[in-house]
Write a protein that holds these residues in place. Structure first.
Motif, PDB file in Angstrom:
ATOM      1  N   VAL A  10       0.839  -1.202   0.000  1.00 20.79           N
ATOM      2  CA  VAL A  10       0.000   0.000   0.000  1.00 20.79           C
ATOM      3  C   VAL A  10       0.875   1.252   0.000  1.00 20.79           C
ATOM      4  N   THR A  11       1.935   1.245   0.800  1.00 17.82           N
ATOM      5  CA  THR A  11       2.842   2.396   0.860  1.00 17.82           C
ATOM      6  C   THR A  11       3.481   2.655  -0.497  1.00 17.82           C
ATOM      7  N   GLY A  12       3.907   1.586  -1.156  1.00 25.21           N
ATOM      8  CA  GLY A  12       4.512   1.730  -2.477  1.00 25.21           C
ATOM      9  C   GLY A  12       3.523   2.246  -3.508  1.00 25.21           C
ATOM     10  N   LEU A  13       2.289   1.756  -3.427  1.00 16.23           N
ATOM     11  CA  LEU A  13       1.254   2.183  -4.375  1.00 16.23           C
ATOM     12  C   LEU A  13       0.958   3.667  -4.210  1.00 16.23           C
ATOM     13  N   THR A  16       3.853   5.869  -5.373  1.00 15.77           N
ATOM     14  CA  THR A  16       3.970   5.974  -6.829  1.00 15.77           C
ATOM     15  C   THR A  16       2.847   6.814  -7.441  1.00 15.77           C
ATOM     16  N   LEU A  17       1.629   6.579  -6.981  1.00 14.97           N
ATOM     17  CA  LEU A  17       0.456   7.213  -7.600  1.00 14.97           C
ATOM     18  C   LEU A  17      -0.157   8.333  -6.768  1.00 14.97           C
ATOM     19  N   LEU A  24      -7.108   3.242  -5.636  1.00 17.98           N
ATOM     20  CA  LEU A  24      -6.973   1.940  -6.285  1.00 17.98           C
ATOM     21  C   LEU A  24      -6.901   0.831  -5.247  1.00 17.98           C
ATOM     22  N   ALA A  25      -6.160   1.057  -4.161  1.00 18.21           N
ATOM     23  CA  ALA A  25      -6.050   0.060  -3.098  1.00 18.21           C
ATOM     24  C   ALA A  25      -7.408  -0.226  -2.468  1.00 18.21           C
ATOM     25  N   VAL A  26      -8.199   0.819  -2.254  1.00 20.32           N
ATOM     26  CA  VAL A  26      -9.527   0.644  -1.657  1.00 20.32           C
ATOM     27  C   VAL A  26     -10.460  -0.084  -2.621  1.00 20.32           C
ATOM     28  N   ALA A  27     -10.360   0.225  -3.923  1.00 16.66           N
ATOM     29  CA  ALA A  27     -11.185  -0.478  -4.911  1.00 16.66           C
ATOM     30  C   ALA A  27     -10.875  -1.974  -4.895  1.00 16.66           C
ATOM     31  N   GLY A  52       2.652  13.611   2.010  1.00 17.06           N
ATOM     32  CA  GLY A  52       2.761  12.732   0.855  1.00 17.06           C
ATOM     33  C   GLY A  52       1.592  12.834  -0.106  1.00 17.06           C
ATOM     34  N   MET A  53       0.476  13.332   0.379  1.00 17.01           N
ATOM     35  CA  MET A  53      -0.694  13.574  -0.471  1.00 17.01           C
ATOM     36  C   MET A  53      -1.598  14.575   0.238  1.00 17.01           C
TER      37      MET A  53
END
Length: 220
Positions: A10-13, A16-17, A24-27, A52-53
């Motif tokens: 999840v951290t990597g996703l 990156t995005l 996307l992770a939640v979907a 980070g976001m």
């Protein structure tokens, strides 16, 4: 206990995005319930707290991810029907057919309320979309209830991670206890529902399990 592999993924996703990665992770979590939202959502909040976001972007994208994932399961339910959905669920690792049956029974009893409140109940929050699709619940109603319920659940956990900071992982302990209580209550409710149906069925049957025949007119 939080799986380190899931956390790293999840951290990597998200690294990156950004916020779309959280969505996307939640979907994917909605489509495959064993992926834990109690990790994804607080971690998104923690990432937002470190810059980070954007926090609002995290809330928006995670809710959008919930709706997209729920819509995918709705489509599966509508396309396959009850029997084939159960057969497929039996072959999916870590997905229990009993959870599908409990969710279906809950949907039959509560309908629209089940879709809304189900978004705030672990396991059910993903699976509730399947019986909604099987029963062809009106799509605008389904999407509205899903978005509202998911927004409440996601906001609570993203904000928890945001304010807890590096201690975001304590959320999973509370959710684990909450999940066990809810699932136990759901199992009990299912047993009660089955018991009521069996009682009603036996009460309307005559001796030997057959309904008493109506009195025939006298032909003499």
């Amino acid at each position: 206990m939080i799986d380190s592999g899931t956390t790293q993924w999840v951290t990597g996703l998200m690294g990156t995005l950004g916020a779309p990665g959280a969505g996307l992770a939640v979907a994917l979590e909605n489509i495959f319930p064993p992926l834990p939202s109690e990790v994804i959502l607080p971690l998104a909040g923690f990432t937002a707290s470190t810059g980070g976001m954007n926090l609002y972007a995290a809330l928006l994208w995670t809710t959008l991810g919930s709706v997209v994932g729920a819509l995918a399961l709705y489509g599966i339910g509508a396309a396959l029907g009850r029997e084939r959905v159960t057969a497929v669920a039996a072959k999916v690792p870590l997905v229990k057919v009993a959870d599908i049956e409990k969710t279906e029974a809950w949907f039959e009893r509560h309908g629209a309320k089940a879709v809304f409140f189900g978004r705030m109940i672990p396991v059910f929050r993903s699976l509730i979309s399947v019986p909604a699709g099987v029963e062809r619940m009106r799509l605008p109603v389904f999407l509205t209830l899903t978005a509202l319920g998911s927004a409440l659940w996601n906001t609570a956990f993203v904000l928890a991670g945001f304010f807890l900071g590096e201690q975001w992982d304590v959320v999973s302990g509370y959710v684990s206890t909450y999940s066990k209580v809810v699932l136990a209550a759901a199992g009990l409710a299912l047993l009660v529902l089955v018991g009521i149906r069996v009682f009603r069925s036996s009460g309307t049957s005559g001796p030997g399990g057959r309904a008493p025949e109506e009195a025939r007119p006298d032909r003499s």
